[in-house]
Scaffold this motif. Structure first.
Motif, short mmCIF file in Angstrom:
data_model
loop_
_atom_site.label_atom_id
_atom_site.label_comp_id
_atom_site.label_asym_id
_atom_site.label_seq_id
_atom_site.Cartn_x
_atom_site.Cartn_y
_atom_site.Cartn_z
N PRO A 222 0.82 -1.21 0.00
CA PRO A 222 0.00 0.00 0.00
C PRO A 222 0.86 1.27 0.00
O PRO A 222 1.96 1.28 0.55
CB PRO A 222 -0.78 -0.10 1.31
CG PRO A 222 -0.68 -1.52 1.76
CD PRO A 222 0.61 -2.04 1.19
N GLY A 262 0.30 -4.50 16.84
CA GLY A 262 -0.76 -3.49 16.78
C GLY A 262 -0.56 -2.30 17.71
O GLY A 262 -1.37 -1.38 17.73
N LYS A 301 -12.74 -9.86 9.09
CA LYS A 301 -11.47 -9.60 8.41
C LYS A 301 -10.43 -10.58 8.97
O LYS A 301 -10.48 -10.93 10.15
CB LYS A 301 -11.06 -8.14 8.71
CG LYS A 301 -9.72 -7.72 8.15
CD LYS A 301 -9.48 -6.22 8.39
CE LYS A 301 -8.07 -5.81 8.04
NZ LYS A 301 -7.85 -4.36 8.22
N ASP A 303 -6.04 -11.94 8.40
CA ASP A 303 -4.81 -11.85 7.60
C ASP A 303 -4.04 -13.16 7.68
O ASP A 303 -4.37 -14.04 8.47
CB ASP A 303 -3.93 -10.64 8.01
CG ASP A 303 -3.16 -10.85 9.28
OD1 ASP A 303 -3.43 -11.82 10.02
OD2 ASP A 303 -2.25 -10.05 9.56
N THR A 349 -6.14 -7.24 12.81
CA THR A 349 -6.23 -8.71 12.93
C THR A 349 -5.24 -9.27 13.96
O THR A 349 -5.21 -10.49 14.15
CB THR A 349 -5.93 -9.36 11.56
OG1 THR A 349 -4.74 -8.79 11.05
CG2 THR A 349 -7.05 -9.16 10.59
N LEU A 446 1.38 -6.43 4.32
CA LEU A 446 1.20 -5.49 5.42
C LEU A 446 2.54 -5.21 6.08
O LEU A 446 2.91 -4.07 6.31
CB LEU A 446 0.23 -6.07 6.46
CG LEU A 446 -1.18 -6.35 5.95
CD1 LEU A 446 -2.02 -6.96 7.06
CD2 LEU A 446 -1.83 -5.09 5.41
P1 ADP Z 1 2.06 -4.50 13.76
O1 ADP Z 1 3.51 -4.75 13.50
O2 ADP Z 1 1.88 -3.56 14.89
O3 ADP Z 1 1.27 -5.75 13.88
P2 ADP Z 1 0.91 -4.23 11.11
O4 ADP Z 1 1.46 -3.44 10.00
O5 ADP Z 1 0.98 -5.71 10.99
O6 ADP Z 1 1.57 -3.72 12.46
O7 ADP Z 1 -0.60 -3.82 11.27
C1 ADP Z 1 -1.43 -4.36 12.29
C2 ADP Z 1 -2.73 -4.81 11.69
O8 ADP Z 1 -3.39 -3.71 11.06
C3 ADP Z 1 -2.59 -5.84 10.59
O9 ADP Z 1 -2.51 -7.13 11.13
C4 ADP Z 1 -3.85 -5.63 9.78
O10 ADP Z 1 -4.95 -6.28 10.33
C5 ADP Z 1 -4.07 -4.13 9.91
N1 ADP Z 1 -3.47 -3.38 8.78
C6 ADP Z 1 -2.19 -2.98 8.69
N2 ADP Z 1 -1.98 -2.29 7.57
C7 ADP Z 1 -3.15 -2.27 6.92
C8 ADP Z 1 -3.58 -1.69 5.69
N3 ADP Z 1 -2.75 -0.98 4.92
N4 ADP Z 1 -4.88 -1.85 5.32
C9 ADP Z 1 -5.73 -2.56 6.10
N5 ADP Z 1 -5.38 -3.11 7.27
C10 ADP Z 1 -4.12 -2.97 7.69
#
Ligand code: ADP
Length: 718
Positions: A222, A262, A301, A303, A349, A446
């Protein structure tokens, strides 16, 4: 975003890949041989013998006999002017046929059907009589300890839970390469610099560089802006998009740089909602397009957590675990609105968050509950008619491309921590890829975790307010398999045996990559272990993805000019030397301009990376300088072609040593040769010489070249 069918020839992976969900059983099912991929099947016969160019009928007939059992790999050796010996490895059977041509041109079989596995077993047996079991130092394993212990037990290896005075074969670290200091031999399960490279800012930067060169290939990540430095661009672009079309109302997710599980993540719809400061300090992080239309199961939702093994950096070897996990939200999903932005159980997630929701379902079944196996989810999708082979091959492509994006910087870290010529261990690492499937089934990256949780227990409230760790069968099923099979792949004895087999099958310096199927079966001499759950994807798909490895070639130049061992940054003199040696200066680009370029870029990057260990020009800054130099020199070309042209120019000035995988000094496989051929990213890829669709002006001001906004709407709305 690109639809599934596009560009399949160019970059698609073999859709005959075994898919985790293609078996009704939730456990990993054995592979079908793929049989269509050239990189993993036959090598062309090396033409050395005279009679070879005009094979007799006998030859053709015999070869097709072999082919009817499976395809063959072959190599040959001149015995004398008239006769030569030929070795054939029969695909899918593991058998070796050896034939000798006679002066009359006929072949006679001189040694038939000695099975590779038989040879391996014989050798392994001889070796086993003499040798001790493989030793593993688990003293720093932390939360992976339980899964690691089970794996070591299954392999009948020897664990050293408190470390050992003498060297171990394998060191299992829970956090970083540096958990144990002064390791001079063996193998460590972490690469130096991996944690740094996979932080959210660095990963976004690395992918962005690739997006500049290959926008279509890297559209799985993204759109992201780095905070605080790109705050202005972010706000300007959002306002522009909204002004253009008032109905567009994108959502963004803000992630702190070093965060995980998160922590500190929130959603916004307006740039003014960004929390930029912690006290007087600017917060480092990433703001990213929020994927508004994810694929839902049971209205939730979810992942994917996929385990990926980087077995070696040079040559690059990547394996993907055929089984993974899926983590589900615990509140039904709704598209983001101002009202629901703060509903973390709906939008995030993370297991660590959702486990605290009253709706979290711990289940011993692999196909229900809030954490399930990937195969069970894919199986369910397949039952609904989804083309899961396509999904799986898109996921493999995403993984390979992401690894290719981070490898250049890893190579810089590697040579700094384990300088060539000094004793040191070799490295491998299991990474955790977090992937979201969009409603249209396109996978989106992600993040990548350098330390994916390998815990096989979970916290459970056994009485009100009393929490205990209890075994989690789903985690155990997946994670023990990943750790055990990683160890099997890294087994020093297996590597030794591979070299033995290579000796048998290497003639005229042609290395025959072992058949994957044979490899997988032959991992287990005792016959008590299941087939490997890790599947090689690179170099298997070398041909499809090798052309992407341009930045690695820039990194090879960078490393070459670093000079001092252990260094990660170029000083001004080294930069000048690079310009001079590659003959890049001239009357319209004087050495004074070179110095200004160096100072300007280095100053800006030192602001952008305040935690940098040393002063000087890091790889990312060097890549920016390289892009600038390429644009100056080859004005009329598109960026990718500019870069290729400049690389070719520099490499031709420097000689062959700058080939990416030719630098023996950086090898992660110093201990033992590998069973793959040396890979050098192709210099003249036809795709690169064709005009790129987006021509980019070779601006004299490099500062405007790096930031190239893509259409926001196209990427947000999916
Ligand atoms: P962390 O390292 O804190 O887990 P992440 O980048 O994995 O950070 O993001 C946490 C959660 O946020 C992901 O598991 C997903 O569910 C949601 N998420 C992260 N980025 C996106 C995105 N660009 N679009 C939709 N959901 C996202």
């Amino acid at each position: 975003m690109k639809s599934f069918g596009e560009d399949e020839e160019k970059e698609g992976v073999d859709t005959e890949e075994q898919v985790p969900g293609s078996s009704p059983s939730a456990s990993v099912s054995p592979d079908h041989p793929t049989g269509t991929d050239a990189s993993s099947t036959s090598l062309p016969c090396k033409q050395t013998g005279k009679s070879r160019s005009k094979p007799g009928r006998e030859d053709k007939r015999h070869t097709s006999d072999v082919a009817s059992q499976g395809s063959v790999v072959s190599s040959e050796k001149n015995l004398n002017r008239l006769g030569y010996e030929r070795t054939l490895q029969v695909k899918g059977t593991g058998k070796i046929l050896q034939r000798k041509s006679e002066p009359n041109g006929n072949y006679v079989t001189i040694h038939t059907s000695k099975n590779i596995e038989e040879m391996r077993r014989e050798e392994g047996f001889k070796l086993a009589k003499k040798r001790r079991p493989v030793t593993v130092d688990t003293s720093k394993a932390k939360t992976s300890l339980e899964a690691l212990k089970i794996s070591i037990k299954q392999l009948k290896w020897k664990e050293f839970p408190l470390g050992r005075r003498t060297a171990c074969d394998i060191y299992w670290h829970g956090v970083s390469f540096h958990d144990n200091e002064n390791i001079v031999s063996g193998q460590v399960n972490k690469f130096p610099g991996m944690i740094e490279m996979l932080r959210k800012i660095n990963l976004s930067r690395a992918v962005r560089t690739m997006q500049e060169l290959f926008p279509e290939e890297y559209d799985f990540y993204p759109r992201s802006w780095i905070l605080p430095e790109e705050y202005q661009q972010f706000t300007t672009q959002i306002h522009m998009v909204k002004e253009k079309d008032a109905t567009v109302n994108p959502t963004f997710i803000v992630k702190p740089d070093g965060g995980s599980q998160g922590d500190g993540i929130y959603l916004i719809r307006d740039p003014s909602d960004l929390k930029l400061m912690t006290g007087s300090q600017a917060k480092q992080g990433v703001v990213q397009e929020y994927i508004q239309k994810p694929l839902l199961i049971d209205k939730l939702k979810f992942d994917i957590r996929l385990y990926v093994l980087i077995k070696s950096l040079e040559p690059l070897e990547i394996y993907i675990a055929k089984e993974g996990l899926t983590r589900f939200c615990t509140e039904p999903y709704q598209e983001p609105s101002q009202k629901n932005l703060s509903h973390v159980f709906m939008h995030l997630t993370n297991y660590s968050l959702n486990v605290h929701s009253g709706n979290f379902v711990h289940s011993d079944s692999q196909s229900t509950g809030s954490k399930r196996t990937l195969s069970s989810v894919l199986y369910r999708l397949a039952a609904k008619g989804v083309d899961i082979k396509r999904v799986w091959s898109d996921i493999i492509a995403l993984v390979i491309k992401t690894v290719i994006a981070v490898v250049p910087e890893l190579r810089v870290y590697y040579q700094a921590d384990i300088p060539p010529g000094k004793p040191g261990p070799t490295c491998f690492q299991i990474l955790g890829f977090d992937i979201l499937l969009m409603k249209n089934l396109k996978p989106v990256l992600l993040e990548v975790n350098s330390n994916p949780s390998m815990r096989i227990e979970h916290e459970q409230e056994v009485a009100p307010g009393v929490f205990e760790y209890v075994p989690s069968p789903v985690d155990e099923e997946v994670k023990v398999g990943v750790i055990r099979d990683t160890l099997r792949l890294m087994d020093p004895v297996k590597a030794y045996l591979d070299t033995k087999i290579m000796k048998w099958s290497t003639i005229s310096h042609v290395l025959i990559p072992m058949e994957e199927e044979t490899q997988e079966k032959s991992q287990d001499e005792t016959g008590t272990l299941p087939s490997l759950c890790l599947k090689q994807v690179y170099p298997k798909y070398f041909k499809q993805f090798n052309y992407l490895r341009l930045v690695e070639r820039i990194a090879a130049l960078f490393i070459r000019f670093l000079g001092v061992k252990g260094n990660m940054r170029l000083g001004p003199t080294a930069f000048r030397t690079f310009i001079r040696t590659c003959k890049l200066s001239g009357s319209n680009f004087t050495m004074a301009s070179v110095d200004i370029l160096y100072i300007d870029i280095t100053r800006r990057w030192s602001g952008a990376t305040p935690d940098s260990r040393e002063a000087g020009m890091g790889l990312q800054a060097f890549v920016e300088a390289f892009f600038y130099l390429a644009a100056r020199r080859f004005k009329s070309l598109a960026l990718r072609e500019q870069v290729v042209s400049l690389l070719e120019l520099c490499e031709s000035q420097l000689g062959p040593q700058s080939g990416v995988e030719e630098r023996r000094s950086l090898s992660c496989s110093r201990a033992l040769p590998r069973t793959v051929k040396t890979q050098t990213p192709c210099l003249a890829n036809p795709q690169l010489s064709s005009p790129a669709p987006l021509r980019r002006a070779a601006s004299q001001d490099y500062r405007h070249q790096r930031f190239k906004p893509r259409s926001l709407r196209a990427n947000v709305e999916n």
